[in-house]
Design an enzyme around this catalytic site. Sequence first.
Site, short mmCIF file in Angstrom:
data_model
loop_
_atom_site.label_atom_id
_atom_site.label_comp_id
_atom_site.label_asym_id
_atom_site.label_seq_id
_atom_site.Cartn_x
_atom_site.Cartn_y
_atom_site.Cartn_z
N ASP A 239 53.30 22.50 -80.35
CA ASP A 239 52.28 21.56 -80.83
C ASP A 239 52.96 20.45 -81.63
O ASP A 239 54.15 20.53 -81.94
CB ASP A 239 51.28 22.33 -81.70
CG ASP A 239 49.97 21.57 -81.93
OD1 ASP A 239 49.77 20.52 -81.28
OD2 ASP A 239 49.17 22.02 -82.76
N GLU A 242 54.64 15.01 -80.36
CA GLU A 242 54.70 13.62 -79.86
C GLU A 242 55.95 12.84 -80.33
O GLU A 242 56.36 11.95 -79.57
CB GLU A 242 53.43 12.86 -80.29
CG GLU A 242 52.19 13.30 -79.59
CD GLU A 242 51.65 14.64 -80.12
OE1 GLU A 242 50.93 15.32 -79.38
OE2 GLU A 242 51.97 15.00 -81.25
N ASP A 315 43.52 17.90 -79.65
CA ASP A 315 42.41 18.19 -80.55
C ASP A 315 41.16 17.45 -80.10
O ASP A 315 41.15 16.21 -80.01
CB ASP A 315 42.76 17.78 -81.98
CG ASP A 315 43.91 18.61 -82.54
OD1 ASP A 315 44.28 19.61 -81.90
OD2 ASP A 315 44.43 18.25 -83.61
#
Length: 603
Positions: A239, A242, A315
């Site tokens: 997670d 990025e 999300d």
Amino acid sequence: MVAHKPDRTLGVFWLNASETFINIQYSPSDHQDDKTPPVKRRRAEPQTDVHWLSESGMIDCMVLLGPSPQQLFAQYAQLTGYQALPPLFALGYHQCRWNYIDEADVKSVDAGFDRHSIPYDVIWLDIEHTDGKRYFTWDPVHFPEPAKLQQHLEKKNRKLVIISDPHIKVDPSWSLYCEARDGGHFVKDREGQIFKGSCWPGESSYLDFSSSATRAWYSRCFSLDKYKGSTPLLFVWNDMNEPSVFSGPELTMLKDAVHCGDWEHRDLHNLYGFYQHMATVEGLITRSGGLERPFVLSRSFFAGSQRLGAVWTGDNVANWEYLKISVPMVLSLSLAGIAFCGADVGGFIQDPEPELLVRWYQAGALQPFFRGHSANVTNRREPWLFGDEVTAAIRTVIQQRYSLLPYWYTLFHQAHTSALPPLRPLWVEFPEEESTFSVDSQYMLGGALLACPVTEPGIQEIKVLLPGSDDIWYDIHSALVYKGGRTLSLPVTLDTVPVFQRGGSVVCRSVGSCSCTADPDCNLLSPQGTADGELYLDDGHSFRYRDRKAFCLRRFSMLSGRLPAGEEGTFDCNTVIQSVTLLGVKSKPSAVIVHASGKEIWH
């Protein structure tokens, strides 16, 4: 980018990992001035103009000529890779929350699924399972015996997934941080110092996954002797990759941060998560001595991430708009080669009303990656906490997912070998029917099933486009038959999940009850005397299918009242076909003969 018209499908692949702006302008078929006399007007072909602008790098652009959707998918896979074949358990239901409090909480949730007869395969732990958000550690108070917890789950053939993010807590007393620092495994700032930003642990440094040496080091961190408390049943969730930097511009890394080989972050930003995904997958494969298929979910991805595993849409919010948009999102990912994708069921943020939760389970069960997830500020959301009616509806839809697992697994075999995505816009299967081109609320599961999840509140009737004027469609629940080439108005209740099977297809299903991934059985559908389909089987977890051809691919083809089953591969299994259901038979057969192992059985 994919473009389609009735006689051709084209693709453009712009290979660039820096920030990229894409502007799309549509010109209608008749864009001449209104003052032009009608007799002098000439009909112009509609045109789409696309402007690509990347911040750095070189122009590396490939045109994929199709001309069919299936050929386009194969051409793109030849460039970027085919979808990895996931272990079978990964196609089951996943239960996740930020965060399950402790080992007792995990065991309680696990027992709740058994108590309510709801199958599931994997339970997940978010960042709070660690010791102070130090990845590769366990909270000594709440998770003191993680190996025993995994063994507890193993008794029921279930797995555990833990989170592992790319930021590393700045802590000179932590051996893993010191090892990464001293080994030169962190991204640097423009002054040559270790880049620091803030994330969940507070001040953090970020691993430089663009370096092959760093990827190899990170992979070794997943070895059983180094990752204390881990077992072969532990799988991983990447997670925040990025990467997410709370203190950075646009909540990510500074563009002038420096990676291995003096590359600036601006040059490879969109590759960062891809490289972490790659290193994690390699770590799990190496952990098993190269024998077992990994499962790794990643939030960030790039062209080629399909070779590594699964992604999800990030999300989301517990409202009807997010449920509705999840369908075109996963269709877009599927067209771009990312076949193992899904959206968090129920919405990560905020609390869903019971009707929304049921509809989201119904939609999520018809997407490749099927996970319920919720944030720590939301109310608990296990399927049995909303009353008997909601529990029953969720139980039914998850059981239906498990009954279709043989079909899902076969679809992933097709994606792995021919690049056909399990989820397909209608136009992929009906490329000449323009009525399907703009439809993104319903889709095909493979070539046989059409799904139209309900994504609006209070609906009592839904319109479903049934394409193919020469096709017939069967409601898989009622077995009612409908002619294609029409829009059907279908009454719906909270329990209704509109799914139709295409006439002429064979779909294999599991029968009976199960608590996790189960052995498959077979179910057949025939419209006008002919039907075709496949069933793919292997051991569900290893690479033996690849290395030793230990798989079984059965091809069913019904013609003139006969249903032969051709077979390919060397996998020896005890799976049996318990029943065959035929729909569309015009006259009652005088006899049914089953040929098995050289014997004839008359009925």
